[in-house]
Enzyme design. Structure first.
Site, PDB file in Angstrom:
ATOM      1  N   HIS A 191       1.321   6.571   9.940  1.00 29.34           N
ATOM      2  CA  HIS A 191      -0.112   6.339   9.805  1.00 29.34           C
ATOM      3  C   HIS A 191      -0.932   7.546  10.203  1.00 29.34           C
ATOM      4  CE1 HIS A 191       1.210   2.236   9.218  1.00 29.34           C
ATOM      5  NE2 HIS A 191       0.168   2.209   8.414  1.00 29.34           N
ATOM      6  N   GLU A 433       5.211  -5.698   0.070  1.00 29.30           N
ATOM      7  CA  GLU A 433       5.778  -4.558   0.798  1.00 29.30           C
ATOM      8  C   GLU A 433       7.102  -4.908   1.467  1.00 29.30           C
ATOM      9  OE1 GLU A 433       3.034  -3.145   3.806  1.00 29.30           O
ATOM     10  OE2 GLU A 433       2.395  -5.158   4.333  1.00 29.30           O
ATOM     11  N   ASP A 457       5.893   0.688   3.145  1.00 31.93           N
ATOM     12  CA  ASP A 457       6.826  -0.250   3.768  1.00 31.93           C
ATOM     13  C   ASP A 457       7.883  -0.722   2.772  1.00 31.93           C
ATOM     14  OD1 ASP A 457       6.232  -0.486   6.522  1.00 31.93           O
ATOM     15  OD2 ASP A 457       4.332  -1.436   5.986  1.00 31.93           O
ATOM     16  N   CYS A 504      -1.230   0.233  -3.266  1.00 29.53           N
ATOM     17  CA  CYS A 504      -2.100   0.854  -2.259  1.00 29.53           C
ATOM     18  C   CYS A 504      -1.295   1.713  -1.296  1.00 29.53           C
ATOM     19  CB  CYS A 504      -2.915  -0.196  -1.507  1.00 29.53           C
ATOM     20  SG  CYS A 504      -1.893  -1.358  -0.590  1.00 29.53           S
TER      21      CYS A 504
HETATM   22  C1  PEP Z   1       2.202   0.285   2.775  1.00 32.40           C
HETATM   23  O1  PEP Z   1       3.062  -0.196   3.526  1.00 32.40           O
HETATM   24  O2  PEP Z   1       2.472   0.915   1.744  1.00 32.40           O
HETATM   25  C2  PEP Z   1       0.773   0.132   3.093  1.00 32.40           C
HETATM   26  C3  PEP Z   1      -0.160   0.468   2.231  1.00 32.40           C
HETATM   27  O3  PEP Z   1       0.437  -0.303   4.332  1.00 32.40           O
HETATM   28  P1  PEP Z   1       0.621   0.584   5.660  1.00 32.40           P
HETATM   29  O4  PEP Z   1       0.921   1.994   5.237  1.00 32.40           O
HETATM   30  O5  PEP Z   1      -0.643   0.497   6.423  1.00 32.40           O
HETATM   31  O6  PEP Z   1       1.778  -0.066   6.337  1.00 32.40           O
HETATM   32 MG    MG Z   2       2.513  -1.579   5.102  1.00 38.75          MG
END
Ligand code: PEP
Ligand code: MG
Length: 542
Positions: A191, A433, A457, A504
């Site tokens: 993140h 995910e 994920d 996303c």
């Molecule tokens: C993902 O897992 O691709 C996602 C968009 O959520 P995060 O990266 O916040 O886990």
């Molecule tokens: Mg995620």
């Protein structure tokens, strides 16, 4: 000149002075002091300096992000002035004749243990705060910079160099004063890296042993695309990278001409091009890059920035602000996805050996509905101010969706009882995910209004590769046919049930896959704001 090869995780070039951030935990040395009165004075001076640093940080945060976000620093100042805390430190210095650093550290540990053992979750959450403020005092005593949050005394912009940066530390960085960052640890889909892309900051991770705190104050050039870092660059390198920086900026400027143009292939296939955000202030970048909506608002960042649970009112204001600024454009707000690498002290989550496979996201919301309901109330109340959709993370079964929707219905009923308006037809979608959600995609599609594929994920769980682990190299390949087939399966299931499906996760911005995503027929791609225009360019050239 020293050349270091790291991993570029956020494009762009930065040239400037390095500021080393002290984020690691250090052992504090115990020394015997002869003059304990002088040591008490040394502590008091350091404590006063720390309080005035916090005061400045408080005012800066209030001016930039509002009073709500500044509260934490008020609490921190009060802690440093707490008579019990101060007395404990001064007694240790005088009675045990120890150095101030040791006395502060021992007191912090003792207070933190005491807070952690309390029944009340508010008081438990103070454990990490007391450690944080004490670290600040120890840093002042040791002649280092204040906290981890890059509070800068000289007002200059700089390149941040750190052992590692937690998402909570990254969100606290003052963007206006940070040119880019370099870390020893980290991984491309962490993140922290995602935040760098959202913030449009060049970033490099994984420089490993090349991390040297003695580089503080030295000039560096960093290239977030190639992952190269040059410390004390020679004239030739400086000139070359000044040229490349200008070229990159010119390229970004040219892309600005795509603003207002449709996101459509030459043959007329349309894709909705949205952006991902972590906090309301990111909307400026969404608008500046002409995204057509927000496909992922990671609401957990509202929780990460604070020292205690954000209230319904605080969240309502944040969601309302984003919805209003986006007008009738869709804003997909993901419910709390805390856990794994996104740890928040006041949640008091137990240590887990495998946090990515642990108690996180929807699992927390379904088992602690009192927290979930506060967020749902805020989301529903904000829904009348724009075009909000709710998205549930980490879904693995139909039952989880039904349980979450049941809680949502209860909250709607409460609001109706209180005569509070909300959008009765608010869209509810889920993140795809986990492999389980792909396998169950047909059944899940029958329950919700949309899918959004979280490729970060999904890659981690499909390939059994920890997304935080930088050593997995080619094994953690999001281009793997297994991942691409999962994306196709989820999209086809969504379409069979007449709902839309987007991506996303970070893969959505991967231009080498744009053709593939168009072929699969994804309806929406949601990427970091700075990736919107390059992606529009690629789609228009398809
Ligand atoms: C993902 O897992 O691709 C996602 C968009 O959520 P995060 O990266 O916040 O886990
Ligand atoms: Mg995620």
């Amino acid at each position: 000149m020293r050349t270091i090869q790291g991993v570029g995780v956020s494009a762009g070039i930065a040239i400037g002075a390095i500021r080393v951030l002290d984020t690691a935990d250090h052992a504090v040395e115990r020394r015997v002091v002869d003059d304990s009165q002088a040591e008490v004075e040394r502590f008091r001076t350091a404590r006063d300096t720390a309080v005035s640093q916090l005061k400045q940080l408080r005012d800066k945060t209030a001016a930039e992000f509002g009073e709500g976000k500044a509260e934490l620093f008020d609490t921190h100042q009060l802690m440093l002035q707490d008579p019990d805390y101060v007395e404990s430190i001064e007694d240790l210095i005088t009675q045990s004749k120890v150095n101030a650093e040791f006395a502060v550290n021992s007191t912090a540990e003792q207070f933190a243990a005491m807070f952690a053992a309390m029944d009340n979750s508010y008081m438990q959450a103070r454990a990490s705060d007391v450690k944080d403020v004490s670290r600040r005092v120890i840093n002042v005593l040791e002649g280092k910079r204040g906290g981890a949050a890059a509070d800068d005394e000289d007002g200059e912009s700089h390149i941040i160099l750190a052992e590692d940066l937690a998402p909570s530390e990254t969100v606290q960085l003052d963007r206006a004063k940070v040119l880019g960052f370099v870390t020893a640890k980290g991984s491309a889909n962490s993140h922290t890296a995602i935040l760098a892309r959202t913030m449009g900051l060049p970033a490099i991770i994984g420089i490993g042993d090349a991390f040297d705190p003695a580089d503080d104050g030295h000039t560096a050039v960093i290239d977030g695309t190639s992952g190269l870092v040059f410390v004390d660059p020679d004239e030739k390198t400086l000139a070359e990278y000044r040229g490349r920086k200008a070229k990159y900026e010119e390229h970004m400027r040219l892309l600005q001409e795509l603003k207002g143009k449709p996101t459509e292939t030459k043959s007329g296939q349309k894709v909705r091009l949205y952006a991902n955000i972590g906090r309301p202030s990111d909307v400026a970048a969404v608008l500046a890059n002409d995204a057509e909506g927000i496909g992922l608002f990671r609401s957990e960042f509202l929780y990460l920035e604070r020292g205690d649970y954000p209230t319904e009112e605080f969240q309502f204001e944040a969601y309302k602000e984003v919805a209003q600024r986006m007008g009738d454009r869709l804003v997909v707000i993901r419910t709390l996805d805390i856990g794994a690498d996104k740890q928040v002290g006041y949640f008091n989550l137990e240590h887990e050996d495998n946090p990515a496979l642990g108690y996180r996201a929807i699992r927390i919301c379904l088992t602690r509905p009192e927290i979930f309901k506060v967020q749902l109330r805020a989301l529903l109340r904000a829904s009348v101010y724009g075009n909000i959709a709710i998205m549930l993370p980490m879904i693995t079964s139909v039952q989880e969706v039904r349980d979450a929707r049941k809680i949502l219905e209860e909250v709607k009923e409460e609001l109706r009882g209180e005569h509070i308006d909300f959008n009765e037809h608010i869209q509810v979608g889920i993140m795809i995910e986990t492999p389980a959600s792909v396998i169950m995609a047909d059944e899940l599609a029958a329950e919700v209004d949309f899918f959004s594929i979280g490729t970060n994920d999904l890659t981690q769980y499909t390939l059994a590769c920890d997304r935080q682990n930088p050593n997995l190299g080619r094994f953690a390949d999001p281009h793997s046919p297994a991942v691409l087939r999962m994306i196709k399966m989820a999209t086809e299931a969504a379409h069979r049930h007449g709902i839309w499906c987007g991506i996303c996760g970070e893969l959505g911005a991967d231009l080498s896959l744009t053709d593939k995503f168009l072929e699969i027929g994804l309806d929406e791609l949601s990427v970091s704001p700075t990736s919107v225009l390059p992606l529009r360019d690629a789609i228009r050239n398809h």
